[in-house]
Motif scaffolding. Structure first.
Motif, PDB file in Angstrom:
ATOM      1  N   SER A  13      -8.316  12.350  -5.602  1.00  0.00           N
ATOM      2  CA  SER A  13      -9.700  11.917  -5.825  1.00  0.00           C
ATOM      3  C   SER A  13     -10.030  11.886  -7.313  1.00  0.00           C
ATOM      4  O   SER A  13     -10.666  10.945  -7.803  1.00  0.00           O
ATOM      5  CB  SER A  13     -10.671  12.857  -5.098  1.00  0.00           C
ATOM      6  N   ALA A  14      -9.572  12.904  -8.025  1.00  0.00           N
ATOM      7  CA  ALA A  14      -9.873  12.984  -9.455  1.00  0.00           C
ATOM      8  C   ALA A  14      -9.194  11.860 -10.229  1.00  0.00           C
ATOM      9  O   ALA A  14      -9.788  11.269 -11.137  1.00  0.00           O
ATOM     10  CB  ALA A  14      -9.444  14.348 -10.000  1.00  0.00           C
ATOM     11  N   PHE A  15      -7.949  11.554  -9.899  1.00  0.00           N
ATOM     12  CA  PHE A  15      -7.253  10.458 -10.588  1.00  0.00           C
ATOM     13  C   PHE A  15      -7.931   9.118 -10.307  1.00  0.00           C
ATOM     14  O   PHE A  15      -8.052   8.273 -11.207  1.00  0.00           O
ATOM     15  CB  PHE A  15      -5.785  10.410 -10.178  1.00  0.00           C
ATOM     16  N   LYS A  16      -8.381   8.914  -9.096  1.00  0.00           N
ATOM     17  CA  LYS A  16      -9.077   7.664  -8.777  1.00  0.00           C
ATOM     18  C   LYS A  16     -10.369   7.552  -9.574  1.00  0.00           C
ATOM     19  O   LYS A  16     -10.717   6.479 -10.084  1.00  0.00           O
ATOM     20  CB  LYS A  16      -9.359   7.598  -7.279  1.00  0.00           C
ATOM     21  N   GLU A  17     -11.086   8.669  -9.714  1.00  0.00           N
ATOM     22  CA  GLU A  17     -12.327   8.659 -10.494  1.00  0.00           C
ATOM     23  C   GLU A  17     -12.069   8.332 -11.962  1.00  0.00           C
ATOM     24  O   GLU A  17     -12.934   7.763 -12.642  1.00  0.00           O
ATOM     25  CB  GLU A  17     -13.032  10.013 -10.375  1.00  0.00           C
ATOM     26  N   LYS A  18     -10.866   8.678 -12.445  1.00  0.00           N
ATOM     27  CA  LYS A  18     -10.513   8.386 -13.839  1.00  0.00           C
ATOM     28  C   LYS A  18      -9.962   6.965 -14.005  1.00  0.00           C
ATOM     29  O   LYS A  18      -9.564   6.581 -15.099  1.00  0.00           O
ATOM     30  CB  LYS A  18      -9.475   9.392 -14.341  1.00  0.00           C
ATOM     31  N   GLY A  19      -9.928   6.214 -12.930  1.00  0.00           N
ATOM     32  CA  GLY A  19      -9.513   4.824 -13.026  1.00  0.00           C
ATOM     33  C   GLY A  19      -8.046   4.556 -12.785  1.00  0.00           C
ATOM     34  O   GLY A  19      -7.563   3.439 -13.026  1.00  0.00           O
ATOM     35  N   VAL A  35      -4.076   5.154  -7.301  1.00  0.00           N
ATOM     36  CA  VAL A  35      -3.307   6.024  -6.422  1.00  0.00           C
ATOM     37  C   VAL A  35      -2.692   5.124  -5.358  1.00  0.00           C
ATOM     38  O   VAL A  35      -3.413   4.467  -4.602  1.00  0.00           O
ATOM     39  CB  VAL A  35      -4.201   7.110  -5.781  1.00  0.00           C
ATOM     40  N   ILE A  36      -1.376   5.062  -5.318  1.00  0.00           N
ATOM     41  CA  ILE A  36      -0.705   4.170  -4.381  1.00  0.00           C
ATOM     42  C   ILE A  36      -1.137   4.510  -2.953  1.00  0.00           C
ATOM     43  O   ILE A  36      -1.020   5.650  -2.506  1.00  0.00           O
ATOM     44  CB  ILE A  36       0.832   4.281  -4.495  1.00  0.00           C
ATOM     45  N   GLY A  37      -1.668   3.508  -2.262  1.00  0.00           N
ATOM     46  CA  GLY A  37      -2.154   3.716  -0.908  1.00  0.00           C
ATOM     47  C   GLY A  37      -3.552   4.286  -0.834  1.00  0.00           C
ATOM     48  O   GLY A  37      -4.121   4.397   0.252  1.00  0.00           O
ATOM     49  N   GLY A  38      -4.113   4.692  -1.973  1.00  0.00           N
ATOM     50  CA  GLY A  38      -5.498   5.160  -1.997  1.00  0.00           C
ATOM     51  C   GLY A  38      -5.697   6.637  -1.751  1.00  0.00           C
ATOM     52  O   GLY A  38      -6.741   7.187  -2.091  1.00  0.00           O
ATOM     53  N   GLU A  82       0.822  -1.216   0.000  1.00  0.00           N
ATOM     54  CA  GLU A  82       0.000   0.000   0.000  1.00  0.00           C
ATOM     55  C   GLU A  82       0.853   1.263   0.000  1.00  0.00           C
ATOM     56  O   GLU A  82       0.329   2.384   0.053  1.00  0.00           O
ATOM     57  CB  GLU A  82      -0.940   0.024   1.216  1.00  0.00           C
ATOM     58  N   GLY A  83       2.164   1.096  -0.039  1.00  0.00           N
ATOM     59  CA  GLY A  83       3.054   2.254  -0.089  1.00  0.00           C
ATOM     60  C   GLY A  83       3.314   2.909   1.239  1.00  0.00           C
ATOM     61  O   GLY A  83       3.681   4.082   1.299  1.00  0.00           O
ATOM     62  N   VAL A  84       3.167   2.164   2.342  1.00  0.00           N
ATOM     63  CA  VAL A  84       3.372   2.698   3.686  1.00  0.00           C
ATOM     64  C   VAL A  84       4.656   2.114   4.269  1.00  0.00           C
ATOM     65  O   VAL A  84       4.940   0.923   4.091  1.00  0.00           O
ATOM     66  CB  VAL A  84       2.180   2.355   4.602  1.00  0.00           C
ATOM     67  N   ILE A  85       5.446   2.930   4.958  1.00  0.00           N
ATOM     68  CA  ILE A  85       6.668   2.438   5.589  1.00  0.00           C
ATOM     69  C   ILE A  85       6.336   1.286   6.519  1.00  0.00           C
ATOM     70  O   ILE A  85       5.427   1.375   7.351  1.00  0.00           O
ATOM     71  CB  ILE A  85       7.370   3.566   6.375  1.00  0.00           C
ATOM     72  N   ASP A  86       7.086   0.198   6.384  1.00  0.00           N
ATOM     73  CA  ASP A  86       6.897  -0.975   7.236  1.00  0.00           C
ATOM     74  C   ASP A  86       7.809  -0.823   8.457  1.00  0.00           C
ATOM     75  O   ASP A  86       8.983  -1.199   8.433  1.00  0.00           O
ATOM     76  CB  ASP A  86       7.244  -2.247   6.451  1.00  0.00           C
ATOM     77  N   TYR A  87       7.269  -0.249   9.533  1.00  0.00           N
ATOM     78  CA  TYR A  87       8.075   0.029  10.717  1.00  0.00           C
ATOM     79  C   TYR A  87       8.547  -1.248  11.392  1.00  0.00           C
ATOM     80  O   TYR A  87       9.613  -1.263  12.030  1.00  0.00           O
ATOM     81  CB  TYR A  87       7.295   0.916  11.691  1.00  0.00           C
ATOM     82  N   ASP A  88       7.770  -2.314  11.271  1.00  0.00           N
ATOM     83  CA  ASP A  88       8.221  -3.597  11.829  1.00  0.00           C
ATOM     84  C   ASP A  88       9.476  -4.072  11.114  1.00  0.00           C
ATOM     85  O   ASP A  88      10.401  -4.603  11.743  1.00  0.00           O
ATOM     86  CB  ASP A  88       7.111  -4.648  11.704  1.00  0.00           C
TER      87      ASP A  88
END
Length: 448
Positions: free
Chosen positions: A320-326, A329-332, A162-168
């Motif tokens: 939001s606009a890029f997601k609507e265009k399909g 977006v990494i991580g949402g 999801e593009g989030v730092i893996d702190y573990d």
């Protein structure tokens, strides 16, 4: 004194521009064309914005004529009275802006600042733990193609799918390799960085923590992102990405400034002061230090706070606009100024970057989590909102730009990873649409 002598900065700059046009019209035209290009293109890059005119003027100051090795009141050259005042002003403003106890405003760039800190606190062969380049890190954080990845034993931590730092994973690697230094901060990361968590991990293994906030310095200065100043032993940044300042670097330290560096008979303040001059850098560019002082002054104003607020609002709207265009977006979503996009189908980052530039839209190709393509190709784009915020783009404008980007990429016909077809009529039509948007949303700092 001869009354014909120029006695102030403004007249000197005007004389210089007039002489440049008279004696070097070729260069003058290129410079004028660049201003025109910036007016007529949409910059969606995360790494820069338009410098404020007052900062531009400071960078063209007569201080460029002064050699000033050393620090304020500790120079190796005479004639530095005004240089001392300017550098002291820049240091004071930087410390107040970021809540630091120590500041060095002399580094020529953020990469220089990073290498200066590394050289001060590490020995060749020491272990360095930084974010993997493919997962959003910076070249100077341990990439194998740079000094940091060759002079030190560089270990890279990664992000989740999801593009989030893996702190573990960061903690696991830290305990396994016992690094001398951990670097937090990123070049392409769209979430909040937990600096306190990094410090916790660093303390567990006795590591020094360095935070590079080049991409989020404005967000940190306006408290829209947590500050690393007292979490990290040392913080670095550049002054041009979000501070609307000149190309240059900055080193800061907070509560640890007067603590001893582990394993050394020096405080962090002493080690950092020595690492810039004389260890790695000679005379500073004092005209650029003046421009940094101007930028720090601007960054302390309500106008700057409004600007950074627009950066965040525009980032949310674009995501939001890029997601609507399909688009993925990494991580949402994003929590800063950066939107990371994974491109669809056979369109690579290299193709998208090139095709959009032909249509007067500037973006950066970028690697994304799970990347399989080379760095010069990539599968994604890094979108940034600093320049768009200077155009005071509203939500409607955000959706127009995303729609335009989507239509351009829909018309592209890939041939291979880098080559494509996009007909000239479409290019001209898209350029006209970009120019219309640019006229409707001009760069405010460039207006009379």
């Amino acid at each position: 004194m001869d009354e014909r002598l120029i006695k102030n900065q403004a007249d000197l700059i005007n004389k210089g521009m007039n002489e440049l046009r008279e004696y070097d019209p070729e260069l003058a035209k290129i410079l004028d064309d660049e201003v025109e290009r910036q007016h007529r293109t949409l910059s969606l890059v995360a790494s820069c914005c338009a410098v404020k005119p007052q900062t531009l003027a400071a960078s063209a100051s007569a201080l460029v004529n002064v050699t000033a090795e050393g620090a304020p009141r500790k120079r190796y050259h005479a004639g530095c009275q005004n240089v001392d005042l300017v550098e002291a002003l820049a240091i004071d403003r930087a410390c107040k802006l970021f809540g630091a106890k120590y500041a060095n405003v002399q580094p020529h760039s953020a990469s220089n600042a990073n290498y200066q800190v590394l050289s001060a606190l590490l020995k060749p062969g020491d272990t360095l733990l930084g974010m993997d380049l493919d997962h959003g890190g910076h070249l100077s954080h341990g990439s194998s193609v740079t000094l940091s990845g060759n002079y030190y034993k560089a270990i890279g931590y990664k992000t989740t799918p999801e593009g989030v730092i893996d702190y573990d994973e960061v903690r696991k690697l830290a305990h396994e390799y016992k690094p001398r230094m951990i670097i937090c901060g990123a070049s392409a990361y769209s979430r909040i960085i937990d600096f306190d968590k990094f410090r916790e991990i660093a303390d567990e293994v006795g590591a020094i923590l360095m935070a590079d906030i080049s991409h989020i310095s404005g967000l940190v200065a306006t408290k829209r992102h947590p500050s690393p100043i007292d979490a990290a032993h040392v913080t670095t940044m550049c002054t041009h990405k979000q501070l609307a300042g000149p190309r240059g670097g900055l080193i800061l330290s907070g509560r640890d400034a007067d603590e001893k560096v582990p394993g050394m008979d020096k405080t962090f303040r002493q080690a950092l002061q020595h690492c810039v001059f004389p260890w790695m850098q000679g005379a500073p560019a004092v005209n650029i230090i003046a421009a940094k002082a101007a930028a720090f002054g601007y960054a302390s104003t309500p106008q700057f706070d409004d600007y950074i607020g627009k950066i965040r609002d525009i980032a949310d709207s674009l995501a939001s606009a890029f997601k609507e265009k399909g688009y993925e977006v990494i991580g949402g979503f994003t929590r800063n100024h950066t939107i990371m996009l994974r491109l669809n189908g056979d369109i690579t980052g290299a193709i998208a970057e090139s095709a959009l530039e032909k249509c007067s839209i500037i973006v950066n190709k970028n690697r994304v989590p799970g990347e399989t393509r080379p760095s010069f190709v990539t599968s994604g784009l890094r979108i940034g909102t600093g320049s768009l915020a200077q155009r005071e783009l509203d939500e409607s404008g955000c959706y127009r730009i995303v729609d335009l980007v989507s239509r351009i990429l829909d018309r592209v016909k890939p041939i291979n990873n880098k080559e494509y077809e996009l007909d000239s009529n479409s290019i001209q039509t898209f350029r006209s649409e970009v120019e219309e948007i640019c006229r409707e949303y001009p760069i405010k700092s460039y207006m009379e």
